[in-house]
Design a protein around this motif. Structure first.
Motif, PDB file in Angstrom:
ATOM      1  N   ARG A 164       0.805  -1.217   0.000  1.00 22.28           N
ATOM      2  CA  ARG A 164       0.000   0.000   0.000  1.00 22.28           C
ATOM      3  C   ARG A 164       0.843   1.273   0.000  1.00 22.28           C
ATOM      4  O   ARG A 164       1.845   1.348   0.689  1.00 22.28           O
ATOM      5  CB  ARG A 164      -0.938   0.005   1.209  1.00 22.28           C
ATOM      6  N   GLY A 165       0.378   2.218  -0.795  1.00 21.01           N
ATOM      7  CA  GLY A 165       1.047   3.512  -0.817  1.00 21.01           C
ATOM      8  C   GLY A 165       1.621   3.831  -2.187  1.00 21.01           C
ATOM      9  O   GLY A 165       1.947   4.972  -2.473  1.00 21.01           O
ATOM     10  N   ASN A 216       2.154  -1.903   4.510  1.00 17.37           N
ATOM     11  CA  ASN A 216       2.059  -0.461   4.279  1.00 17.37           C
ATOM     12  C   ASN A 216       3.448   0.148   4.135  1.00 17.37           C
ATOM     13  O   ASN A 216       4.454  -0.514   4.324  1.00 17.37           O
ATOM     14  CB  ASN A 216       1.368   0.220   5.460  1.00 17.37           C
TER      15      ASN A 216
END
Lengths: 413, 461
Positions: A48-49, A275
């Protein structure tokens, strides 16, 4: 919201009178899988990101690269590990080099989801996890991994596991998906455990979930030094420890250990997310930690899967790549094309697969991003065909509607 | 099967409290509901205007940073951003703390439960640093004032809320022959999200008597509903598709789009017999059982039809039906109800809630809610939270409840009651004997209290 397991629950309540509960729980009982028509394992990791594919799988052989990433020019020693003479691997993924050499690690470069334009994390992740472009999507779509399950003959509640505390769109949908967050693991004194069993005894829903929760908690506790069932006066310490563990979130290694434990048994598909890939500034400082966690997760899977690793494919993917140029604060901003990473004994690795678009000004997407030359869903689709035997037509209509799979990249052995 | 004071607080309120007596009768419950909203005065939660104000401040800080040329002006811009972030965090923690304190200390638990129910029925949530915390303000502004009003007014109110318009993309919806589309062909076209969810989830229900053409027509009619950060709701007539539109056989508008035509359509849909049936079943499922008695559903639906959706009367219909008082507690408390009723049973008061310590709030409330499956920023789909017990009592989610029950009461309260006394207070006059035995047998007060809270007798309502 993942679906859950009535069938399993009925099974439990037949056999498991509390008291002798753990021995009777099928979680701890080997279950043969003669009925399962497929034996491959798939682990999907959502990064994610927006992982910077250009920094992770570095196209050192592209003449324009050093202009776009001037910081790397300065660091001759830190340019990464050569992969194939053109691409080099980010130093923080050094832990994966043994896999590369064994032909068990590959990258697919210059890919992206069909998401274009606004470069929003939320929309990007929705497209990545639903497997459907924004324009084709209803408000309430399900996740592509859930649709994979819907197509799998004989899929049961433990066939797929969503791991971690976040509710992933990827696994949401009509098919049942088990879920567990290692950081939800219970720390109970023996006395508390037996009293809980006493008050749950007459309520099958609570009783069966308690049995499973205690069993699942044991999976990871045993493997974690310093986290064991407390006795009497240690209870408050244990609670504080619990809180700390929950606050810090489960470490990738404990998620991966749990996944491996399930995959060695009934589970065929596991998914979790990591993340920390939104590196807007000082990427040389912010990205390595996230990559090390990814490498740790993959290597933990390998080390804990034993012989099952041979039949395993790990696919790590992200919502979009990042800008080709480094920005003013030493980071990169939301972009388009990026890289998908593949690892596992089932992968035909030691290769960077790509239809490389080039990094010259005119080659960049909208003058700023790596141009995606292939829909991420195409290699994923072929992977699903290899692992689960789906027909191309099923993949292009039921799992990734709107995707064109194109030619077969031959991702698996 | 008839009124029972303790059941009234457990099933229709926020649980039993050692400090506040449960309601005497249904009349008192309804009177309190129609009376002044004391809980919101004592434990205020900001409204949509505060969200908009913060959004404007956030935008101004971003502009300031873009325009900054000197080190000093950059520093000022950074300060402005930091200040907005602090205010957003304050807003978020206050909304959370006060939401739970209302549940712990209200005399009017039914109001809190109805606000949660309707907030969920009209689910909207946002993303990003600020808007993900906008849900409590949305419920406070569009839902709470209407829980004893008319269903049609609540429907109008939510359809004019920035959060809802943004959540279901209504602000992007452009009439195909609207003024703006004539000038700029590249604008996105009609967006059906709000129209579809309005018919399927908010009013008629998925089995209701509408088809794709009604969705399409309603989407055309709704064009123009929009918002900006300065005014909040606006009607953007340049986006509006010229009428007429025909929905469920009724024709609305003529020529230039008007807000009045939208209101007229919403009023008709809100009082449709299918809406009555849909809403009645949802209420019965939420408050009584995943499989409610048909007579109960029919009774509520009839009252809805007879009163054109007078929500006080509809709520009274739910309470006065014998099936609402079935002895068996079937529904499992949702995480918010579970934690809320535990705080109430533990006699939590404001000084116990560490609302100025973000880390403790994370440990004790925010993270546990997420692990129990009810992220405090809202559900992940417009359908709202699931109702089925099986969705909530999975191994992971139950583990999170047990972990919270065993550790949070001590962390919040420090001084815990005798577990056996606590069981009698929290479970009412006839607690199961094995819970009492377990409470007595626990090694510590924390475990004893935890086991009472963990027991199905407490977790079901």
């Amino acid at each position: 919201m993942a679906g859950h397991a009535p069938a399993r629950r009925e099974f439990l309540s037949n056999g498991a009178a509390l008291g002798c509960c753990l021995a009777a729980s099928p979680i701890l009982t080997p279950v043969t899988l003669a009925s399962a028509p497929h034996d491959h394992r798939l682990v999907v990791i959502i990064l994610r990101g927006g992982m910077d594919g250009l920094d992770v799988i570095r196209p050192l052989g592209d003449a324009a690269f050093s202009t776009l990433r001037p910081d790397l020019r300065l660091k001759e020693t830190d340019r990464g590990m050569d992969l194939d003479g053109f691409f080099a691997l980010h130093p923080a993924l050094a832990g994966l080099m043994p896999l590369w050499r064994a032909g068990e690690f590959a990258a697919f470069h210059a890919v992206s989801t069909p998401y274009r334009g606004k470069r929003s994390h939320f929309d990007g992740q929705d497209v990545l996890e639903s497997g459907i472009g924004l324009e084709d999507r209803q408000t309430r779509s399900d996740g592509w991994l859930n649709r994979v399950l819907q197509q799998l003959p004989g899929a049961e509640s433990e066939t797929a596991y969503a791991i971690g505390r976040s509710d992933m769109l990827l696994t949401r949908g009509a098919a049942e998906v088990a879920d567990w967050a290692p950081d939800a693991a219970l720390v109970l004194s023996p006395q508390a455990q037996s009293l809980l069993e006493m008050v749950m005894h007459d309520d099958p829903l609570f009783r069966d979930a308690t049995i499973e929760a205690i069993a699942l908690s044991g999976t990871d506790l045993a493997a974690q030094p310093g986290r064991s069932a407390p006795r009497g006066g240690d209870m408050m310490n244990a609670m504080r420890e619990n809180m700390r563990a929950a606050r810090g979130g489960a470490r990738p290694a404990s998620i991966a250990r749990f996944a491996a434990d399930r995959l060695r048994q009934d589970t065929r598909i596991a998914a979790f997310s990591l993340n920390g890939f939104d590196t807007h500034s000082r990427q040389d400082k912010s990205l390595p930690g996230s990559l090390e966690r990814l490498a740790e997760a993959i290597m933990t899977l390998r080390n804990n899967l034993g012989p099952v690793w041979e039949r395993t494919t790990v696919a790590a993917m992200t919502e979009f790549g990042r800008t080709a140029r480094l920005n003013g604060s030493g980071g990169t901003d939301h972009g388009t094309g990026g890289a998908m990473l593949l690892a596992g004994g089932a992968v035909r690795g030691g290769r960077v697969l790509t239809d490389w678009p080039g990094l010259a000004e005119a080659d960049l997407f909208q003058g700023r991003d790596l141009r995606p030359t292939r829909d991420l869903r195409a290699p994923l689709g072929w992977l699903l065909r290899d692992l689960f035997g789906f027909e191309k037509r099923v993949i292009e209509t039921a799992i990734f509607p709107g995707a064109d799979m194109g030619p077969d990249p031959g991702l698996t052995r | 099967m008839r009124f029972d004071r303790e059941k009234a607080d457990i099933r229709f309120g926020c649980g039993l409290s050692p400090r506040i007596a449960p309601p005497r009768d249904i009349q008192q419950m309804i009177d309190q509901l129609k009376g002044p909203d004391e809980a919101s005065d004592v434990f205020p939660i900001p409204k949509t205007e505060t969200i908009l104000e913060l959004a404007r401040a956030s935008r101004a800080a971003r502009q300031q940073r873009r325009k900054a040329t000197t080190e000093k002006s950059r520093e000022n811009a950074r300060d402005a951003r930091r200040s907005v972030r602090r205010r957003v965090q304050r807003l978020a923690l206050d909304s959370l703390a006060n939401g739970f304190l209302r549940r712990a200390l209200t005399v009017d638990g039914l109001r809190e439960r109805l606000c949660a129910f309707w907030g969920d029925h009209f689910t909207a949530s946002g993303k990003g640093v600020l808007w993900r915390h906008a849900r409590p303000a949305y419920v406070e502004t569009a839902i709470r004032p209407h829980v004893t009003g008319n269903f049609a007014d609540m429907l109008r109110a939510v359809a004019m809320q920035p959060l809802m318009l943004h959540y279901l993309d209504q602000h992007l919806s452009v009439g195909p022959t609207s003024r703006v589309a004539q000038v700029n062909r590249t604008l996105d076209g009609l967006n059906e999200n709000l129209a579809r969810e309005m018919l399927e989830l908010h009013t008629l229900g998925v089995d209701g008597p509408y088809d794709q053409s009604d969705v399409r027509q309603l989407a055309r009619l709704l064009t123009g509903l929009s918002y900006n950060l300065k005014q909040g709701f606006i009607y953007r007539s340049s986006f509006a598709e010229p009428g007429p539109e025909t929905i469920l056989g009724v024709t609305y508008g003529q020529g230039k789009g008007r807000l009045e035509d939208i209101h007229a359509a919403l009023d008709d849909i809100a009082t449709h017999p299918s809406t009555a049936a849909h809403v009645a079943r949802k209420l019965a499922v939420h408050f009584v059982s995943d499989e409610p008695a048909e007579a109960l559903v029919a009774h509520i639906a009839a009252r809805f039809r007879d009163t054109d959706g007078d929500m006080a009367a509809v709520t009274e219909a739910l309470l006065e039906h014998p099936a609402a008082w079935q002895p068996a507690a079937e529904n499992v408390k949702r995480p918010v109800d579970f934690i809320g009723s535990a705080l109430r049973a533990l006699d939590i008061v404001p000084r116990h809630i560490p609302k100025n310590d973000p880390r403790k709030m994370l440990d004790l409330l925010i993270m546990p809610l997420a692990l129990m499956g009810q992220d405090w920023t809202g559900p992940s789909s417009p359908e709202g939270w699931p109702e089925a017990n099986e969705e909530w009592i999975t191994p992971q989610r139950l583990a999170a409840r047990l972990q919270w029950a065993m550790s949070a009461p001590f962390a919040l309260r420090r001084v815990l009651p005798n577990p056996e006394d606590f069981a009698l207070g929290a479970l009412g006059h006839a607690p199961p004997q094995d819970v009492i035995r377990a409470a007595r047998a626990a090694e510590t007060r924390a475990e004893g209290v935890g086991i009472v809270l963990a027991s199905p007798a407490f977790q079901r309502m």
